[in-house]
Design a protein around this motif. Structure first.
Motif, PDB file in Angstrom:
ATOM      1  N   VAL A   1      31.332  24.102 -58.284  1.00 24.74           N
ATOM      2  CA  VAL A   1      32.551  25.094 -57.727  1.00 24.74           C
ATOM      3  C   VAL A   1      32.397  24.770 -56.367  1.00 24.74           C
ATOM      4  O   VAL A   1      31.309  25.222 -55.758  1.00 24.74           O
ATOM      5  CB  VAL A   1      32.164  26.423 -58.555  1.00 24.74           C
ATOM      6  CG1 VAL A   1      33.489  27.318 -57.990  1.00 24.74           C
ATOM      7  CG2 VAL A   1      32.279  26.474 -59.808  1.00 24.74           C
ATOM      8  N   ALA A   2      33.492  24.586 -55.619  1.00 23.79           N
ATOM      9  CA  ALA A   2      33.755  24.591 -54.333  1.00 23.79           C
ATOM     10  C   ALA A   2      34.408  25.657 -54.016  1.00 23.79           C
ATOM     11  O   ALA A   2      35.533  25.895 -54.623  1.00 23.79           O
ATOM     12  CB  ALA A   2      33.988  23.067 -53.809  1.00 23.79           C
ATOM     13  N   ASP A   3      34.248  26.100 -52.723  1.00 22.78           N
ATOM     14  CA  ASP A   3      35.073  27.135 -52.132  1.00 22.78           C
ATOM     15  C   ASP A   3      36.378  26.403 -51.651  1.00 22.78           C
ATOM     16  O   ASP A   3      36.758  25.390 -51.304  1.00 22.78           O
ATOM     17  CB  ASP A   3      34.965  27.630 -50.910  1.00 22.78           C
ATOM     18  CG  ASP A   3      33.359  28.489 -50.793  1.00 22.78           C
ATOM     19  OD1 ASP A   3      33.131  29.237 -51.747  1.00 22.78           O
ATOM     20  OD2 ASP A   3      32.717  28.710 -50.027  1.00 22.78           O
ATOM     21  N   PRO A   4      37.896  27.354 -51.963  1.00 17.65           N
ATOM     22  CA  PRO A   4      39.106  26.548 -51.916  1.00 17.65           C
ATOM     23  C   PRO A   4      39.225  26.745 -50.086  1.00 17.65           C
ATOM     24  O   PRO A   4      38.708  27.288 -49.501  1.00 17.65           O
ATOM     25  CB  PRO A   4      39.971  27.581 -52.490  1.00 17.65           C
ATOM     26  CG  PRO A   4      39.240  28.735 -52.378  1.00 17.65           C
ATOM     27  CD  PRO A   4      37.643  28.488 -52.695  1.00 17.65           C
ATOM     28  N   PHE A   5      40.122  25.506 -49.861  1.00 21.51           N
ATOM     29  CA  PHE A   5      40.273  25.349 -48.698  1.00 21.51           C
ATOM     30  C   PHE A   5      40.961  26.632 -47.694  1.00 21.51           C
ATOM     31  O   PHE A   5      40.717  27.033 -46.622  1.00 21.51           O
ATOM     32  CB  PHE A   5      41.522  24.413 -48.481  1.00 21.51           C
ATOM     33  CG  PHE A   5      41.608  23.915 -46.993  1.00 21.51           C
ATOM     34  CD1 PHE A   5      41.018  23.391 -45.864  1.00 21.51           C
ATOM     35  CD2 PHE A   5      42.730  24.689 -46.215  1.00 21.51           C
ATOM     36  CE1 PHE A   5      41.325  23.029 -44.723  1.00 21.51           C
ATOM     37  CE2 PHE A   5      43.291  24.249 -44.990  1.00 21.51           C
ATOM     38  CZ  PHE A   5      42.504  23.725 -44.134  1.00 21.51           C
ATOM     39  N   SER A   6      41.698  27.470 -48.602  1.00 24.07           N
ATOM     40  CA  SER A   6      42.322  28.834 -47.858  1.00 24.07           C
ATOM     41  C   SER A   6      41.266  29.720 -47.565  1.00 24.07           C
ATOM     42  O   SER A   6      41.018  30.284 -46.625  1.00 24.07           O
ATOM     43  CB  SER A   6      43.230  29.394 -49.070  1.00 24.07           C
ATOM     44  OG  SER A   6      42.809  29.552 -50.172  1.00 24.07           O
ATOM     45  N   LEU A   7      39.950  29.813 -48.451  1.00 23.80           N
ATOM     46  CA  LEU A   7      38.985  30.745 -48.129  1.00 23.80           C
ATOM     47  C   LEU A   7      38.434  30.005 -46.838  1.00 23.80           C
ATOM     48  O   LEU A   7      37.843  30.914 -46.034  1.00 23.80           O
ATOM     49  CB  LEU A   7      37.995  30.687 -49.376  1.00 23.80           C
ATOM     50  CG  LEU A   7      36.703  31.613 -49.320  1.00 23.80           C
ATOM     51  CD1 LEU A   7      37.181  33.245 -48.729  1.00 23.80           C
ATOM     52  CD2 LEU A   7      35.953  31.625 -50.346  1.00 23.80           C
ATOM     53  N   ILE A   8      38.023  28.816 -46.811  1.00 21.65           N
ATOM     54  CA  ILE A   8      37.262  28.360 -45.643  1.00 21.65           C
ATOM     55  C   ILE A   8      38.384  28.439 -44.490  1.00 21.65           C
ATOM     56  O   ILE A   8      37.658  28.822 -43.448  1.00 21.65           O
ATOM     57  CB  ILE A   8      37.146  26.766 -45.857  1.00 21.65           C
ATOM     58  CG1 ILE A   8      36.098  26.611 -47.071  1.00 21.65           C
ATOM     59  CG2 ILE A   8      36.500  26.142 -44.549  1.00 21.65           C
ATOM     60  CD1 ILE A   8      35.965  25.039 -47.406  1.00 21.65           C
ATOM     61  N   ALA A   9      39.410  28.328 -44.496  1.00 23.79           N
ATOM     62  CA  ALA A   9      40.349  28.786 -43.416  1.00 23.79           C
ATOM     63  C   ALA A   9      40.365  30.082 -42.836  1.00 23.79           C
ATOM     64  O   ALA A   9      40.173  30.460 -41.733  1.00 23.79           O
ATOM     65  CB  ALA A   9      41.830  28.489 -43.598  1.00 23.79           C
ATOM     66  N   ALA A  10      39.974  30.981 -43.904  1.00 25.28           N
ATOM     67  CA  ALA A  10      40.082  32.407 -43.765  1.00 25.28           C
ATOM     68  C   ALA A  10      38.698  32.728 -42.950  1.00 25.28           C
ATOM     69  O   ALA A  10      38.645  33.651 -41.773  1.00 25.28           O
ATOM     70  CB  ALA A  10      40.007  33.227 -44.872  1.00 25.28           C
ATOM     71  N   ARG A  11      37.709  32.073 -43.337  1.00 25.76           N
ATOM     72  CA  ARG A  11      36.313  32.229 -42.775  1.00 25.76           C
ATOM     73  C   ARG A  11      36.228  31.838 -41.067  1.00 25.76           C
ATOM     74  O   ARG A  11      35.746  32.559 -40.251  1.00 25.76           O
ATOM     75  CB  ARG A  11      35.296  31.524 -43.541  1.00 25.76           C
ATOM     76  CG  ARG A  11      35.072  32.306 -44.891  1.00 25.76           C
ATOM     77  CD  ARG A  11      33.784  31.185 -45.656  1.00 25.76           C
ATOM     78  NE  ARG A  11      33.338  31.956 -46.993  1.00 25.76           N
ATOM     79  CZ  ARG A  11      32.940  31.281 -47.930  1.00 25.76           C
ATOM     80  NH1 ARG A  11      32.691  29.914 -47.520  1.00 25.76           N
ATOM     81  NH2 ARG A  11      32.591  31.947 -49.115  1.00 25.76           N
ATOM     82  N   VAL A  12      36.871  30.595 -41.032  1.00 24.03           N
ATOM     83  CA  VAL A  12      36.873  29.968 -39.699  1.00 24.03           C
ATOM     84  C   VAL A  12      37.545  30.737 -39.114  1.00 24.03           C
ATOM     85  O   VAL A  12      37.567  31.098 -37.779  1.00 24.03           O
ATOM     86  CB  VAL A  12      37.363  28.722 -39.822  1.00 24.03           C
ATOM     87  CG1 VAL A  12      37.440  27.788 -38.294  1.00 24.03           C
ATOM     88  CG2 VAL A  12      36.452  27.732 -40.770  1.00 24.03           C
TER      89      VAL A  12
END
Length: 419
Positions: free
Chosen positions: A219-230
């Motif tokens: 299971v990988a983090d969605p791009f939207s979650l990564i974008a929110a973190r960054v």
């Protein structure tokens, strides 16, 4: 047939890359199950900053913001090392005065022996490593409880510091490199360059991790979650750099105070280093395994004694770095260096940040977050002109609350079958 294959691939892709809503729900389930992580420390930090900002508007000034970093730097660094020992379910009560011994070695090497700064730094860190080997060997090889070993060292190191400082002599430190660590700032341009590099590297690591997990069928983090973190990191760090680059001097014509304190990239570098060790190296995985169940780790072929000694070496070496930072901030070393509340605040920082006293759970980031909480309490109480008695009461209450949250979280996790 092709339709079934496409549907199957779509289902697998959906499982491997869940939506941001699914990730949020999963995080909520972990919190309800007792895995709270650093959430209490983050909430506490926000609440404390809000309260102090309302009570004393000067809390939000640029000069006070910079002071927070220098005030909490030594304790935070010592707490980073303590995380490794706490992960094993052990304790090091001597870390505070170990930092004092190493700071005394630094001062004697610099001032009395006239050696260059890098020789003094190496001597101080080597002293910390030797201390760690001795303490770790007594715990792992001899079998003496870490509480007893480090309590004895806590008392003995006070005597060592007094001997090295001729029963109370204050040794001044004038080396510009050492003094600059906790008292000087980077240029504004260098601060922005560090900010940009940090955000880019963090984004690259997040994307790389997600791609590797997806390639392995995990299971990988969605791009939207990564974008929110960054994006969150970019906004928070950008605001911090902007504030720190403001003019903080009361008389800019005489002396200018701008830029990110040099101690900030030092802490960030140590954070990245030890996070990599814990999360990416076999030693780090073995630390978690031993902290979770030492006997099971031993039966799995892990050299438990070596892991324990290594953890104590890291702890005492980081205490040495903390002692160097403390000596830099004070421009001197005296018998009180590493004493007073240093140890209590360092242990408190690790626990408040989310590291468990029972072993097996924690991150180096916990020490940074907990150190920030301790620094905010110390700084805010000082601005409100409260005495030491109130500071101790508040800090002790926060530590007790953090330990209570940890105990309740473990109980809930056990009830949920997570441990």
């Amino acid at each position: 047939m092709s339709k079934l294959v496409q549907d199957k691939e779509a289902i697998i892709a959906a499982v491997q890359t869940p939506s941001i809503g699914h990730s949020a729900r999963a995080y909520g389930e972990r919190v309800r199950g007792g895995d709270m992580g650093a959430l209490p420390a983050v909430i506490g930090l926000v609440v404390l900053c809000t309260v102090f900002a309302i009570a004393r508007p000067s809390f939000l000034t640029a000069i006070n913001f910079a002071n927070l970093f220098t005030q909490g730097a030594a304790v935070t660094v010592i707490a980073m090392g303590l995380v490794f020992v706490l992960l094993l379910g052990e304790i090091d009560l001597s870390a505070g005065f170990a930092s004092g011994v190493c700071a005394a070695v630094l001062a004697v090497t610099l001032t009395d022996l006239g050696q260059p700064w890098y020789v003094a730094v190496i001597a101080a860190i080597l002293t910390g490593s030797v201390i760690g080997v001795i303490l770790g060997s007594l715990v792992a090889k001899v079998g003496i409880p870490s509480f007893v070993v480090t309590l004895a060292a806590f008392l003995a190191f006070q005597g060592v510091v007094l001997i090295m400082l001729d029963e109370g002599t204050n040794i001044s430190i004038a080396d510009p490199v050492i003094v600059a660590i906790a008292t000087k700032n980077m240029t504004p341009a260098l601060g922005w360059a560090l900010y940009a590099a940090g955000v880019v590297i963090y984004a690259a690591l997040q994307l790389t991790r997600a791609r590797r997990r997806a390639a392995r069928g995990l299971v990988a983090d969605p791009f939207s979650l990564i974008a929110a973190r960054v994006g969150s990191l970019a906004v928070i760090a950008g605001l911090a750099v902007y504030v720190l680059n403001l003019e903080r001097s009361r008389n800019p014509l005489t002396i200018s105070l701008t830029g990110v304190p040099i101690v900030v990239p030092v802490i960030l570098a140590l954070l990245v280093l030890w996070t990599f060790v814990l999360r990416r190296m076999p030693f780090g995985r073995h630390v978690y395994a031993v902290g979770g169940n030492a006997e099971a780790a031993r039966r799995a072929g892990i050299d438990v004694d070596r892991i324990k000694i290594g953890a104590f070496v890291i702890c005492s070496s980081m205490a040495a770095v903390g002692g160097i930072i403390a000596a830099s901030r004070a421009n001197s070393v005296d018998p009180n260096t590493g004493g007073s509340t240093v140890l209590l605040y360092a242990v408190g920082a690790a626990v408040i940040g989310g590291t468990s006293l029972f072993g097996g759970k924690g991150r180096v980031l916990d020490a940074v977050l907990g150190g920030a909480v301790v620094a905010v309490i110390e700084n805010g109480m000082g601005l409100m002109q409260y005495g030491s008695s109130v500071k101790y009461l508040v800090t002790g209450s926060v530590l007790l609350l953090a330990a209570g949250v940890d105990a309740l979280a473990r109980r809930r996790a056990a009830a949920a079958g997570l441990r």
